[in-house]
Motif scaffolding. Structure first.
Motif, PDB file in Angstrom:
ATOM      1  N   SER A  85     -13.377 -87.533  -1.049  1.00  0.00           N
ATOM      2  CA  SER A  85     -12.146 -88.109  -0.524  1.00  0.00           C
ATOM      3  C   SER A  85     -11.925 -87.726   0.936  1.00  0.00           C
ATOM      4  O   SER A  85     -12.313 -86.645   1.380  1.00  0.00           O
ATOM      5  CB  SER A  85     -10.964 -87.630  -1.367  1.00  0.00           C
ATOM      6  N   SER A  86     -11.255 -88.612   1.652  1.00  0.00           N
ATOM      7  CA  SER A  86     -10.847 -88.317   3.027  1.00  0.00           C
ATOM      8  C   SER A  86      -9.611 -87.429   3.048  1.00  0.00           C
ATOM      9  O   SER A  86      -9.236 -86.910   4.091  1.00  0.00           O
ATOM     10  CB  SER A  86     -10.544 -89.620   3.762  1.00  0.00           C
ATOM     11  N   GLY A  87      -8.954 -87.311   1.900  1.00  0.00           N
ATOM     12  CA  GLY A  87      -7.709 -86.562   1.822  1.00  0.00           C
ATOM     13  C   GLY A  87      -6.488 -87.449   1.867  1.00  0.00           C
ATOM     14  O   GLY A  87      -5.375 -87.000   1.663  1.00  0.00           O
ATOM     15  N   ASP A  88      -6.690 -88.733   2.130  1.00  0.00           N
ATOM     16  CA  ASP A  88      -5.588 -89.688   2.171  1.00  0.00           C
ATOM     17  C   ASP A  88      -5.863 -90.795   1.153  1.00  0.00           C
ATOM     18  O   ASP A  88      -6.895 -91.461   1.222  1.00  0.00           O
ATOM     19  CB  ASP A  88      -5.452 -90.277   3.577  1.00  0.00           C
ATOM     20  N   SER A  89      -4.932 -91.004   0.240  1.00  0.00           N
ATOM     21  CA  SER A  89      -5.155 -91.968  -0.843  1.00  0.00           C
ATOM     22  C   SER A  89      -5.234 -93.403  -0.329  1.00  0.00           C
ATOM     23  O   SER A  89      -5.956 -94.227  -0.887  1.00  0.00           O
ATOM     24  CB  SER A  89      -4.061 -91.845  -1.906  1.00  0.00           C
ATOM     25  N   ALA A  90      -4.534 -93.721   0.748  1.00  0.00           N
ATOM     26  CA  ALA A  90      -4.582 -95.081   1.295  1.00  0.00           C
ATOM     27  C   ALA A  90      -5.964 -95.389   1.880  1.00  0.00           C
ATOM     28  O   ALA A  90      -6.499 -96.488   1.688  1.00  0.00           O
ATOM     29  CB  ALA A  90      -3.498 -95.263   2.352  1.00  0.00           C
ATOM     30  N   LEU A  91      -6.545 -94.430   2.583  1.00  0.00           N
ATOM     31  CA  LEU A  91      -7.894 -94.628   3.135  1.00  0.00           C
ATOM     32  C   LEU A  91      -8.915 -94.763   2.014  1.00  0.00           C
ATOM     33  O   LEU A  91      -9.803 -95.620   2.057  1.00  0.00           O
ATOM     34  CB  LEU A  91      -8.266 -93.468   4.061  1.00  0.00           C
ATOM     35  N   ASP A  92      -8.784 -93.916   0.996  1.00  0.00           N
ATOM     36  CA  ASP A  92      -9.708 -93.974  -0.140  1.00  0.00           C
ATOM     37  C   ASP A  92      -9.601 -95.319  -0.862  1.00  0.00           C
ATOM     38  O   ASP A  92     -10.610 -95.929  -1.215  1.00  0.00           O
ATOM     39  CB  ASP A  92      -9.429 -92.833  -1.121  1.00  0.00           C
ATOM     40  N   ALA A  93      -8.382 -95.800  -1.069  1.00  0.00           N
ATOM     41  CA  ALA A  93      -8.174 -97.080  -1.763  1.00  0.00           C
ATOM     42  C   ALA A  93      -8.770 -98.232  -0.964  1.00  0.00           C
ATOM     43  O   ALA A  93      -9.365 -99.157  -1.541  1.00  0.00           O
ATOM     44  CB  ALA A  93      -6.686 -97.308  -2.003  1.00  0.00           C
TER      45      ALA A  93
END
Length: 146
Positions: A85-93
Motif C-alpha cells: 500500500s501507498s498508505g492512502d486508500s484513495a491512491l490504492d483504490a
C-alpha cells in the motif's frame, strides 16, 4: 566431522528452498505475459488512465502502490490486489481500478513438447508498481489556496 556439518547444512538449505518453492507453486514460463504493445505501452496506458484522486490531490498525498494480479490462460487480468500500500486508500483504490480495466494481455506460455513446438498457456502472477506524484503546478495551487 567438518565434512558432515557442511553436508548437513547443504541438506537443510535444500530443504528450505524446496519448501519455499512448494509454497509459491508457480510454474516456470518460457515466455512471460505481455501487455499488448509491450512494457512501454503498459506504462503509457497507466499514465493515461490514472486519474489522481481529488482528496489525495487536495491533501497533496503522494506515494507508490504495488499491485499484483493474475494474467489467466486467455490473457485476462483477474484477482487484482494491493501487494504494498501507498498508505492512502484513495491512491490504492485508483491503482486497483486501473489494473482491473486493463485490456486482454498475451498470456504466458510454456513449451510442452520441444520436438513439435507444442505449448500451453499458463496463469501467472504479475506485479506492477504505480507511482503517484503531483506536478509542481499542483503543489503551487495548494499553497495559494491556503
Amino acid at each position: 566431522m567438518r565434512k558432515w556439518i557442511f553436508i548437513g547444512l547443504l541438506l537443510l538449505c535444500g530443504h528450505l528452498v524446496a519448501d519455499d518453492y512448494m509454497e509459491w507453486n508457480w510454474p516456470v514460463t518460457d515466455a512471460p505475459p505481455e501487455y499488448p504493445g509491450g512494457q512501454n505501452a503498459l506504462f503509457r496506458y497507466l499514465s493515461d488512465s490514472i486519474h489522481y484522486p481529488k482528496e489525495a490531490k487536495i491533501n497533496q498525498v503522494e506515494g507508490r502502490t504495488v499491485v499484483q494480479f493474475i494474467v489467466d490462460t486467455l490473457g485476462y487480468v483477474c484477482e487484482v490486489e494491493i501487494y504494498k500500500s501507498s498508505g492512502d486508500s484513495a491512491l490504492d483504490a485508483e491503482a486497483v481500478r486501473v489494473c482491473r480495466s486493463m485490456p486482454q494481455w498475451k498470456p504466458a506460455w510454456q513449451i510442452v513438447n520441444y520436438k513439435t513446438g507444442e505449448r500451453r498457456n499458463l496463469r501467472t502472477r504479475y506485479t506492477v508498481p504505480i507511482h503517484f506524484s503531483l506536478s509542481g503546478s499542483e503543489h503551487k495551487e495548494k499553497t495559494t489556496i491556503q
